[in-house]
Design an enzyme around this catalytic site. Structure first.
Site, PDB file in Angstrom:
ATOM      1  CG  ASP A 368      -2.012   0.916   1.243  1.00 26.62           C
ATOM      2  OD1 ASP A 368      -2.102   1.706   0.290  1.00 26.62           O
ATOM      3  OD2 ASP A 368      -2.832   0.862   2.174  1.00 26.62           O
ATOM      4  CE  LYS A 477      -1.349  -7.970   0.863  1.00 26.61           C
ATOM      5  NZ  LYS A 477      -0.391  -7.466   1.868  1.00 26.61           N
ATOM      6  CG  ASP A 479      -5.821  -5.801   1.029  1.00 25.02           C
ATOM      7  OD1 ASP A 479      -6.706  -6.521   1.553  1.00 25.02           O
ATOM      8  OD2 ASP A 479      -4.895  -5.294   1.688  1.00 25.02           O
ATOM      9  CG  ASN A 481      -7.788  -3.803   3.667  1.00 23.21           C
ATOM     10  OD1 ASN A 481      -7.639  -4.885   4.206  1.00 23.21           O
ATOM     11  ND2 ASN A 481      -6.851  -3.242   2.924  1.00 23.21           N
ATOM     12  CG  ASP A 549      -3.575  -8.116   7.745  1.00 22.54           C
ATOM     13  OD1 ASP A 549      -3.159  -8.595   6.681  1.00 22.54           O
ATOM     14  OD2 ASP A 549      -4.262  -7.081   7.804  1.00 22.54           O
TER      15      ASP A 549
HETATM   16  C1  GLA Z   1      -4.453  -4.861   4.676  1.00 29.88           C
HETATM   17  C2  GLA Z   1      -3.650  -6.075   4.291  1.00 29.88           C
HETATM   18  C3  GLA Z   1      -2.210  -5.870   4.694  1.00 29.88           C
HETATM   19  C4  GLA Z   1      -1.667  -4.637   4.019  1.00 29.88           C
HETATM   20  C5  GLA Z   1      -2.555  -3.449   4.337  1.00 29.88           C
HETATM   21  C6  GLA Z   1      -2.165  -2.242   3.531  1.00 29.88           C
HETATM   22  O1  GLA Z   1      -4.538  -4.716   6.048  1.00 29.88           O
HETATM   23  O2  GLA Z   1      -4.188  -7.212   4.875  1.00 29.88           O
HETATM   24  O3  GLA Z   1      -1.436  -6.992   4.360  1.00 29.88           O
HETATM   25  O4  GLA Z   1      -1.613  -4.857   2.635  1.00 29.88           O
HETATM   26  O5  GLA Z   1      -3.919  -3.718   4.068  1.00 29.88           O
HETATM   27  O6  GLA Z   1      -2.971  -1.168   3.794  1.00 29.88           O
END
Ligand code: GLA
Length: 771
Positions: A368, A477, A479, A481, A549
């Site tokens: 990120d 990756k 994601d 969230n 995580d």
């Molecule tokens: C999430 C992902 C992490 C990371 C953060 C970045 O929490 O699970 O591995 O990539 O976002 O913001």
């Protein structure tokens, strides 16, 4: 094509390598389940095993006076519906245009054909196209609706994949209140319902409930398959153990709201259902249209949880994961997130990448923070253009330099999201999931994009196509969230809002299908705050998933063990991170962190630049070792070993059973408990194996002033004990290797196993000869 489906009059029997599934059509036209379990020659014993009914029991509803002995409430059925006396949870629920919800699907006909793909959802597949599918057509004549029950028989994996399709052949619109994927009824229990529960950084906790009259539900209502309740479940008897007894496994190929329920009726019969969660679901089915339910993957083993896991692992490896990465060894990666979070620039990234290269990392992943003006998690999602302040040469320039170092380059994206503070939101507020005029509840300060809207899907496809082609990107990756709140689509009319959650998934799957087809060589890793979307739906597009995580080795042992019931190691991303750990503040040795991570797809997620020479030397040596055994670690047959409080043991065995790697890890030391053994699984009984341990060194500080008792090498470090034996495979699996005594407080020499809190060992078994 192997003949796996036998039909005889009203009887249908499906055979996999070690299981049989059978049902028949009863006089009233309903489909009664007869058997699911170990392989049996049912066909010739049909009359004997057929349930006998002369009258309907007690105060059950008589289905029809023509069949006065049929009371649906206490029949094991292949499908329950609402309104005709079956008062259990229905598999299908419909509201017709007259407001009525009573429906009655009766047998019409069957056909058998080669397995076909679903049209709207990801599904299992067979490379060799050898899978037979039985389709049972049922009709609700009252309303002119057709329901298909699909059974695809994956012979070698011992899996039966079920799904349903509902077609509206009438002239009126109907509302589908639920269309589940599978029903599995069992005779008298008790049964144990196993679920995998948790939360962020606490995923996949194995939970067991003994089912009694009533309902136990495992479900997700948050819009993703969720870390709260994974869609994979098991059903066993109370006596079932890791290696013995009946165990059924079920998983859903779906990434959104799901529902698995185990209901015990008044007669102690058990009724299992799974599919898309009826919560928040109402689908309008126009005349002439069809609704597909996701596929449910069912398996059975009489070799306990372990036997069931073997079936699921093989199935996921062979029939879910696809594309160029299916059987390809995955690169050792270095991810920038825990090393630098949002705080980096090209120079610092290249320093990190170079440090990675020096220890043998193959893929550098920029997480990120590389786009828009994203210096924290409050802005810029949706603005997928490079932050030139941080990366003046763009992704292309950075990727080039990483490539020049001799590594592949990968990036992080979170395409389904938008920040209020973004150009994307400012230009297209209607793209966000938001109820106009109402204050929105946020998750990680962000909103979802409305993937039910085709324009938004196209926009995402376009944006991501630009990003993925803007540089030499080998890995992505993907994601996600936040979970869903304020569920509402500004592009769906008011009567269609009940379709929101499911249409979001259909939209997402379309985007993923297009992108993964356009970029077939990119290695995609799915992530949703770790394991918030760890499911077979995502695995159809992305061959690996960031399971949590939480990178703490001890928590990870628990999480990865939880995952292992339903998923193979080849889909689990696992990283070595810094200590104290960023999620738990726990300290564990670099070796333990490595040993846990290498039972998944190994990566590093720590600031190598700040590490001392000795640590870097250890990491270098770890990666060399990992690469040597990578194939078996990533793609071997994985087994859970002795299940004891505070001890984790696993083994992974190569397909030809010539190499196996085992791990033995303890949480807290039990004083004066010094004996230990390592008992394998999956080896060749006739094989003679060379058993050794991975030699590791300790720092003298770890022994405090006991160090004076210890023989050290010239670098002020000392080596662990050495195990070195020749042992027969059957003996290794039956008695096991009795390990050298652990440290017990009263004696030390070089043959004592120093085994502190959170210590672990790796054992290597290499076949010398087969007799
Ligand atoms: C999430 C992902 C992490 C990371 C953060 C970045 O929490 O699970 O591995 O990539 O976002 O913001």
């Amino acid at each position: 094509m192997k003949k796996t489906i036998i039909t005889k009059d009203n009887l249908f029997v499906l055979h996999t390598k070690t299981t049989t599934y059978a049902f028949h059509v009863i006089e009233s036209g309903h489909i009664e389940h007869l058997y699911y379990g170990t392989t049996l020659p049912i066909t010739n014993s049909y009359e004997a095993i057929k349930p006998k009914y002369e009258f309907r029991e007690g105060n059950l509803i008589t289905y029809d006076s023509l069949y006065s002995f049929v009371g649906l409430e206490n029949r094991n059925l292949e499908i329950s519906t609402r309104g005709k006396g079956d008062i259990r949870e229905p598999m299908v629920e419909i509201t017709y245009s007259n407001g009525c919800s009573t429906c009655d699907f009766l047998y019409d006909s069957y056909k058998i054909h080669k397995k076909q793909a679903l049209l709207t959802l990801p599904c299992s597949y067979d490379e060799n196209e050898e899978v037979e599918t039985l389709v049972i057509l049922l009709k609700d004549k009252q309303y002119d609706l057709e329901l298909e029950l699909h059974y695809s028989v994956f012979y070698d994996s011992d899996v039966i994949v079920k799904s349903t399709k509902l077609r509206n052949c009438s002239k009126n619109e109907v509302k589908v209140d639920r269309l589940l994927s599978a029903q599995l009824d069992f005779d008298k229990g008790p049964y144990v319902f196993h679920t995998f529960k948790g939360a962020w950084i606490r995923e996949m906790n194995h939970q067991q409930t003994i089912c009694q009259q009533g309902i136990v539900v495992n479900d997700s209502k948050c819009g993703t398959s969720s870390s709260r309740s994974n869609p994979f479940v098991m059903i066993s008897t109370p006596q079932t153990s890791e290696d013995y007894g009946d165990c059924f496994g079920c998983n859903l190929i779906y990434s959104g709201n799901h529902y698995e329920a185990m209901e015990v009726n008044a007669f102690c019969n058990n009724h299992f259902l799974c599919g898309v969660n009826p919560f928040g679901f109402q689908y309008n089915l126009d005349p002439g249209s069809t609704l597909e339910a996701p596929e449910a993957v069912l398996t059975y083993s009489n070799n306990g949880y372990g036997g069931m896991s073997q079936h699921m692992h093989q199935f996921v490896k062979e029939h879910i994961v696809r594309g160029v990465w299916k059987n390809k060894e995955r690169p050792v990666l270095l991810n920038s997130w825990e090393a630098s979070y949002f705080d980096f620039n090209e120079k610092s990234l290249l320093e990190l990448a170079k440090a990675g290269k020096d220890v043998g990392v193959e893929l550098f992943v920029l997480d990120d923070g590389w786009f828009g003006k994203r210096n924290n998690d409050r802005s810029s999602l949706g603005d997928w253009y490079v932050n030139k302040k941080k990366l003046p040469n763009g992704l292309e320039g950075l990727a080039k330099k990483v490539n020049q170092l001799g590594m592949d380059f990968g990036i992080w994206v979170e395409p389904e999201m938008v920040s209020y503070d973004s150009d994307c939101y400012r230009n297209h507020p209607e793209f966000a999931v938001e109820i106009p005029g109402q204050r929105h509840s946020l998750g990680r300060h962000q909103l979802l994009l409305d993937l039910t809207n085709e324009k938004v899907q196209d926009y995402l496809i376009d944006q991501m196509t630009q990003v993925f082609s803007s540089a030499n990107i080998s890995y992505v990756k993907w994601d996600m969230n936040r979970i869903v709140s304020d569920a509402f689509s500004q592009c769906l009319g008011s009567q269609y809002q009940g379709e929101f959650y499911h249409r979001y998934m259909l939209g997402l799957y379309r985007v993923l299908e297009v992108l993964t087809t356009s970029f077939p060589t990119i290695l995609f890793e799915s992530c949703a705050s770790g394991g918030n979307r760890f499911d077979l739906g995502m695995m159809c597009y992305m061959p690996q998933v960031w399971a949590s995580d939480n990178t703490d080795a001890i928590c990870r042992s628990e999480i990865q063990t939880g995952c292992s019931y339903g998923y193979p190691m080849s889909v689990i991303g696992a990283h070595v991170s810094a200590c104290p750990n960023h999620q738990t503040l726990r300290n564990t040795s670099l070796e333990t962190r490595f040993q846990v991570a290498c039972f998944g797809l190994l990566g590093y997620e720590c600031n190598l630049v700040d590490m001392n020479k000795e640590e870097l030397g250890k990491i270098k040596e770890q990666i060399i070792w990992y690469k040597k055994y990578r194939k078996v670690l990533q793609f071997g047959n994985y087994y859970r070993l002795k299940n004891e409080e505070g001890i984790y043991q696993w083994i992974t065995v190569s397909k030809d059973r010539t190499i196996a790697i085992g791990c033995y890890l303890q949480t807290l030391v039990k004083a004066n408990f010094v004996s230990g053994y390592f008992k394998a699984k999956g080896l060749c009984n006739n094989g003679q194996y060379h058993f050794t341990n991975r030699m590791i060194t300790f720092d003298e500080k770890e022994l405090g002033n006991l160090v004076d008792q210890v023989k050290k090498d010239e670098m002020n470090r000392f080596c662990c004990e050495q195990e070195d034996y020749t042992i027969n495979g059957l003996v290794l699996s039956t008695i096991g290797v009795r390990l050298k005594q652990g440290f017990g407080g009263s004696h030390y020499n070089e043959n004592i196993r120093i085994f502190q809190d959170f210590a672990s060992r790796i054992y290597i078994m290499e076949e010398i000869k087969r007799v």
